[in-house]
Design an enzyme around this catalytic site. Sequence first.
Site: not given
Ligand code: ZN
Length: 267
Positions: A62, A163, A193
């Site tokens: 993502h 992330d 996400e």
């Molecule tokens: Zn993630």
Amino acid sequence: MNDLIKKLVEAYGPSGFEDQMRALIRPEIEKYADEITVDAMGNLIARKKGSGGGLKVMIAAHMDEIGLMISHITEDGFCRFTNIGGIYPHTLLGSRVQFEDGRIGIIYSDRITDRGKIHGLDKHYIDVGASSKADCPVSVGDAVGFVREFVAQGKFLSAKSMDDRIGCVVAIEAMKRLKKTPHDVYFVFSVQEEVGTRGAEAAANGIDPDVGIALDVTLAGDTPEPTPIAVSLGKGTAIKVKDSGMIAHTGLVRTMKKRAEAANIPY
Ligand code: ZN
């Protein structure tokens, strides 16, 4: 590879506001893809055609990051906000944030009377340097991402939005290295996400793959009083078996373990 990591992790792109991420990733993948599309959700999808007779494989990472959205501007020109994704209030005080146009804001909170207590999100605000609501250069509905410089110290990297920008880098690298395969492989750089895996679900419905692999980050279990999890920094990749929202396909987990062992990849 650190140049690409730096470029992607420092970029702006909260969930729903991934245009700049799409523009950054596209030129990185163009020469490795047979076909690139953007679906209605905004997922960037790069297909690498197989030689035939294989499966349809979707590999997703993502592009979006957690962030904040302006929900209210006070008469004095301070911006109250709501969260985009999982935000802990104790990480906010003093943080710098960036708007889509590059404008910088600083987060502070209402007066702190008890130093042992942390205000909730609703008691925080972003200061964009305005002196009144009328001269405030941002609007309700504008989203911000955080500002943190990428740092590489030896093999340890620190940044915001690893992330899942690091997953995007892994996907780009995999695309580069993937030479001959019978499988049709779809690399999906997905949106939204952090607000419920919305992009990847839409992409999976559109592509209808036989196999889906998500590249993302996880917690580490080797810090003081950690969440008990068998993951340590520097000790290899993590293969997801279960989290609060899903149970991984057991056959796929077995295959990944076997492949890792055969290729001497610690996991
Ligand atoms: Zn993630």
